[in-house]
Design an enzyme around this catalytic site. Structure first.
Site, PDB file in Angstrom:
ATOM      1  N   GLY A   8     -19.955 -30.072  26.062  1.00 18.07           N
ATOM      2  CA  GLY A   8     -20.163 -30.713  24.758  1.00 18.07           C
ATOM      3  C   GLY A   8     -20.281 -32.222  24.895  1.00 18.07           C
ATOM      4  N   HIS A 125     -11.418 -58.468  22.173  1.00 20.55           N
ATOM      5  CA  HIS A 125     -11.661 -59.512  23.179  1.00 20.55           C
ATOM      6  C   HIS A 125     -10.628 -59.494  24.314  1.00 20.55           C
ATOM      7  CE1 HIS A 125      -8.273 -61.928  21.721  1.00 20.55           C
ATOM      8  NE2 HIS A 125      -8.609 -61.429  20.541  1.00 20.55           N
TER       9      HIS A 125
END
Ligand SMILES: CC(=O)SCCNC(=O)CCNC(=O)[C@H](O)C(C)(C)COP(=O)(O)OP(=O)(O)OC[C@H]1O[C@@H](n2cnc3c(N)ncnc32)[C@H](O)[C@@H]1OP(=O)(O)O
Length: 200
Positions: A8, A125
């Site tokens: 899948g 970040h």
């Protein structure tokens, strides 16, 4: 492209590649009963692969198994990055890594090799995501987080800023990780608590 694992998870990778005009030529899969996925043939097992210069991706969701296959073959690895992924400045994406639809990777983050960043997950970040990790759908990884090799962050989990998660951990779906997590831990809940260890 060749894919290893006609699963899948592979279907999503085929969709990403085909949306970019990259054809999957064939699969390799250990299950002999699998002859094709959609119209793409399964042409053998991992041991039948020989490098003809075609890029490969290991399309197996289980992190340990993905690593085993990488270690078993000599191959050139590609990447699958969906067109809706948003990548900030100086982001690095390692070979073999897949970025599913609507993923966001923000500035100065390093994503390792053979990593899965699943649908709608964000990694903010200054993060570092280790090789063979899997960041599942709808996960939110805040800034400055490190995630060790092979760790699964389960669907919808949140990791607060500056946390270090060790290698080969499993973070349960929906967990909120508020402090560092040692290697091989299984963590569930909000706030996340270690409930057991993953066998090394
Ligand atoms: C596209 C895709 O599908 S990507 C797929 C990404 N995969 C995931 O997000 C799966 C993440 N996995 C999980 O959350 C799992 O439930 C795990 C790994 C945390 C635990 O799995 P198992 O080790 O099989 O534990 P098991 O299901 O037996 O549960 C043990 C206990 O923890 C509880 N538990 C299991 N998962 C969680 C969870 N996410 N949060 C809180 N509690 C949990 C169970 O209710 C059970 O409690 P009990 O002992 O009081 O009855």
């Amino acid at each position: 492209m060749y894919l290893f694992g006609a699963s899948g998870h592979a279907k999503v990778i085929v969709d990403i590649l085909s949306s970019q005009g990259i054809k999957v030529k064939a699969f390799f899969d250990e299950d002999e009963s699998k002859k094709s996925l959609w119209d793409i043939p399964v042409i053998g097992k991992t041991k039948d692969f020989s490098n003809d210069g075609t890029d490969c991706i290991i399309s197996i969701g289980v992190n340990k198994t993905r690593k085993k296959v990488v270690e078993a073959i000599e191959a050139n690895f590609g990447r699958a990055i969906h067109a809706t992924s948003v990548l900030g400045s100086n982001v690095q994406i390692g070979e073999g890594t897949v970025l599913m639809p609507r993923t966001v990777i923000n500035a100065d983050t390093i994503i390792g090799e053979h990593v899965i960043i699943n649908t709608s997950a964000s990694v903010d970040h200054d993060c570092e995501i280790g090789d063979f990790a899997h960041i599942a759908p709808n996960v939110g990884v805040c800034g400055g987080v490190s995630v060790g090799e092979g760790t699964l962050i389960g669907a919808g989990a949140t990791v607060i800023p500056l946390v270090n998660i060790g290698k080969w951990c499993v973070i349960g779906a929906g967990a909120v990780i508020t402090q560092d997590v040692p290697d091989y831990s299984v963590v569930v809940g909000n706030p996340g608590k270690i409930v057991k260890s993953v066998e090394a």
